[in-house]
Design a protein around this motif. Structure first.
Motif, mmCIF file in Angstrom:
data_model
loop_
_atom_site.group_PDB
_atom_site.id
_atom_site.type_symbol
_atom_site.label_atom_id
_atom_site.label_comp_id
_atom_site.label_asym_id
_atom_site.label_seq_id
_atom_site.Cartn_x
_atom_site.Cartn_y
_atom_site.Cartn_z
ATOM 1 N N ARG A 283 57.995 88.083 36.927
ATOM 2 C CA ARG A 283 58.480 88.125 35.537
ATOM 3 C C ARG A 283 57.782 89.237 34.753
ATOM 4 O O ARG A 283 58.390 89.886 33.910
ATOM 5 N N ALA A 284 56.500 89.417 35.028
ATOM 6 C CA ALA A 284 55.737 90.431 34.299
ATOM 7 C C ALA A 284 56.338 91.818 34.546
ATOM 8 O O ALA A 284 56.545 92.596 33.604
ATOM 9 N N VAL A 285 56.667 92.120 35.796
ATOM 10 C CA VAL A 285 57.221 93.457 36.101
ATOM 11 C C VAL A 285 58.574 93.649 35.409
ATOM 12 O O VAL A 285 58.869 94.731 34.893
ATOM 13 N N GLU A 286 59.379 92.580 35.327
ATOM 14 C CA GLU A 286 60.660 92.698 34.602
ATOM 15 C C GLU A 286 60.391 93.031 33.133
ATOM 16 O O GLU A 286 61.090 93.828 32.522
ATOM 17 N N GLU A 287 59.332 92.409 32.600
ATOM 18 C CA GLU A 287 59.024 92.652 31.180
ATOM 19 C C GLU A 287 58.485 94.074 30.964
ATOM 20 O O GLU A 287 58.805 94.715 29.963
ATOM 21 N N PHE A 288 57.709 94.589 31.935
ATOM 22 C CA PHE A 288 57.233 95.987 31.802
ATOM 23 C C PHE A 288 58.440 96.929 31.811
ATOM 24 O O PHE A 288 58.499 97.904 31.071
ATOM 25 N N LEU A 289 59.420 96.604 32.676
ATOM 26 C CA LEU A 289 60.629 97.439 32.751
ATOM 27 C C LEU A 289 61.391 97.425 31.426
ATOM 28 O O LEU A 289 61.928 98.439 30.998
ATOM 29 N N ARG A 290 61.433 96.267 30.805
ATOM 30 C CA ARG A 290 62.141 96.161 29.513
ATOM 31 C C ARG A 290 61.362 96.852 28.400
ATOM 32 O O ARG A 290 61.902 97.644 27.639
ATOM 33 N N TYR A 291 60.069 96.553 28.348
ATOM 34 C CA TYR A 291 59.250 96.911 27.193
ATOM 35 C C TYR A 291 58.996 98.422 27.086
ATOM 36 O O TYR A 291 59.031 98.994 26.007
ATOM 37 N N GLU A 292 58.696 99.054 28.200
ATOM 38 C CA GLU A 292 58.516 100.524 28.212
ATOM 39 C C GLU A 292 59.377 101.075 29.345
ATOM 40 O O GLU A 292 58.862 101.457 30.401
ATOM 41 N N SER A 293 60.684 101.083 29.155
ATOM 42 C CA SER A 293 61.598 101.449 30.243
ATOM 43 C C SER A 293 61.329 102.867 30.745
ATOM 44 O O SER A 293 61.376 103.815 29.947
ATOM 45 N N PRO A 294 61.068 103.039 32.051
ATOM 46 C CA PRO A 294 60.743 104.372 32.571
ATOM 47 C C PRO A 294 61.864 105.390 32.339
ATOM 48 O O PRO A 294 61.610 106.524 31.984
ATOM 49 N N THR A 295 63.129 104.961 32.542
ATOM 50 C CA THR A 295 64.260 105.842 32.214
ATOM 51 C C THR A 295 64.762 105.416 30.846
ATOM 52 O O THR A 295 65.189 104.285 30.668
ATOM 53 N N GLN A 296 64.720 106.328 29.890
ATOM 54 C CA GLN A 296 65.095 105.959 28.523
ATOM 55 C C GLN A 296 66.538 106.336 28.204
ATOM 56 O O GLN A 296 67.110 105.808 27.268
ATOM 57 N N LEU A 297 67.083 107.282 28.957
ATOM 58 C CA LEU A 297 68.397 107.791 28.558
ATOM 59 C C LEU A 297 69.249 108.152 29.767
ATOM 60 O O LEU A 297 68.730 108.708 30.742
ATOM 61 N N THR A 298 70.514 107.810 29.728
ATOM 62 C CA THR A 298 71.455 108.324 30.717
ATOM 63 C C THR A 298 72.732 108.733 29.970
ATOM 64 O O THR A 298 72.863 108.429 28.792
ATOM 65 N N ALA A 299 73.622 109.431 30.635
ATOM 66 C CA ALA A 299 74.766 109.982 29.893
ATOM 67 C C ALA A 299 76.073 109.774 30.648
ATOM 68 O O ALA A 299 76.092 109.632 31.872
#
Ligand code: HEM
Length: 408
Positions: A283-299
């Motif tokens: 659960r913690a890793v899912e929250e790290f992914l949400r909280y500071e998402s490594p990819t911020q933008l896609t197009a």
């Protein structure tokens, strides 16, 4: 002009200024909130990259799911420059649509299923422990350079079949190519990226030839077999796939692990909770992914006129999807700006959604779970070594330059 309109225009000006400002780079979330409160799908024709900026969760999911919104290479189709870069990008599954995308994805996904990835667990554990052995007595390390980067790099090199001693050059190559798809790119970064692509092509052509002569138990050899057994994969696509995996497998995983450590250091009570209850790691890793998402933008680009939430996105218009903003939409997540490692459910969109959903998600999750858990188990009293943290100058990725820490 009404007061309301004046305020909106003022908001737009601030937003405009801030998208390229140091404040935005160090903390993009207030600007995302501002954009979202104007409209979750916000038209910004005066931005450097004109188009629709999507910050709402439901809207992000809807666009990523809708195949009318096509993926496209990040360079203008008409541009004659940067030929190597353009050609290699057009052969990557990430930028393909429909049949070609399905064909390539089917081939590569076989080697990234959760079961196959679970087989890498012993190697990941061993690598994590070796990296920590190297810094244990120094009582300090840079999480980015000493831990997250060599880990991600060694694992992807192992899976692809790149000799471990040759992997060092990939850091530079990755940094150079990431800049070519970011909003912050300049003519210089594009020219560098084009040169890097030339080098990567030479490198992988040679490696592929070696594997053709002497196959090994690695991804390149598996893909060569597919190529030889039918016309499922062209030479160019094989090369592009190797390059895509090196880039995708490096950059984001390094950022996930580094951002996770930073988040825990900023929330010491959550760090203690995770240390005491190791079962929380998934659960913690899912929250790290949400909280500071490594990819911020896609197009995406709209292939037809599409109605959404009271607006019409017209055929040919660009759509910029801010995943980091969707993951902090208060309509979807309670207290979105707070890290909560017990958050459940946590339907974040950090790996995208729909047909381009990240192929390496199981691998990234496993690497991060093992890395964080082992770090917390082996190193006590983790502390930030400096209050001055710097983020890399990227809009599409949340990437720390370094994260120096001390420990007992
Ligand atoms: C924390 C780590 C990672 C994050 C946050 C991440 C994020 C993403 C996102 C957001 C997409 C979708 C882009 C879009 O729809 O435009 C994507 C696609 C992709 N990712 Fe990842 N990724 C990560 C790790 C990895 C790893 C380790 C690999 C491979 C070794 C990988 C390989 C890919 C590939 C091949 C695609 C394209 C899939 C397709 O087009 O069908 N990623 N990733």
């Amino acid at each position: 002009m009404t007061n309301d309109l004046k305020q909106k225009l003022e908001g737009l000006k601030t937003t405009l200024f801030s998208l390229s400002s140091p404040e935005f780079l160090s903390n993009p979330y207030p600007i995302y909130d501002k954009l979202r409160s104007n409209h979750p799908v916000y038209k910004a024709n005066s931005f450097k990259y004109p188009g629709w900026y999507v910050t709402g969760y439901e809207e992000t999911a809807a666009i990523l799911k809708d195949t009318k919104f096509k993926n496209r290479i990040p360079l203008p189709q008409t541009s004659k420059k940067y030929e190597h870069l353009k050609t290699i990008q057009s052969d990557m599954m990430l930028f393909k649509n429909q049949h070609d995308h399905k064909r390539l994805r089917m081939l590569v996904s076989k080697v990234f299923t959760p079961n196959v990835v679970e087989g890498y667990r012993p190697y990941i554990e061993e690598t994590v422990n070796e990296l920590l052995n190297q810094v244990q007595d120094k009582k300090r390390m840079d999480i980015v350079a000493d831990f997250a980067f060599p880990l991600a790099s060694l694992i992807i090199a192992k899976i692809l079949g790149v000799p471990a001693e040759e992997r060092h050059q990939f850091r530079e190559w990755t940094v150079s190519l990431i800049q070519t798809i970011d909003f912050t790119r300049s003519r210089e970064t594009l020219a560098n990226g084009n040169d890097t692509t030339k080098m990567l092509l030479i490198y992988f052509k040679e490696l592929i030839n070696k594997r053709k002569q002497t196959p090994q138990n690695d991804l390149i050899s598996t893909l060569i077999l597919e190529e030889q057994q039918g016309d499922k994969l062209t030479d160019e696509e094989l090369l592009a796939t190797c390059i895509l995996l090196v880039i995708a497998g490096h950059e984001t995983t390094v950022n996930l692990i580094s951002n996770a450590v930073l988040s825990l250091l900023n929330y010491p009570e959550q760090l203690m909770m995770l240390k005491e209850n190791t079962l929380l790691i998934e659960r913690a890793v899912e929250e790290f992914l949400r909280y500071e998402s490594p990819t911020q933008l896609t197009a995406r680009i709209a292939s037809e006129d599409t109605e959404m939430n009271g607006i019409t996105i017209k055929k040919g218009e660009q759509v910029y999807i801010l995943l980091g903003a969707a993951n902090r939409d208060p309509k979807k997540f309670i207290n979105p700006n707070v890290l909560d490692i017990t958050r459940n459910p946590n339907p974040h969109l950090a790996f995208g959604y729909g047909i381009h959903f990240c192929l390496g998600s199981s691998l990234a999750r496993l690497e991060a779970q093992i890395a964080i858990q082992t770090l917390l188990r082996r190193m006590g009293n983790l502390q930030m070594a400096t209050p001055d943290l710097q983020w890399r100058k990227l809009i599409g990725f949340r990437a720390l330059k370094e994260l120096p820490i001390t420990f007992d």
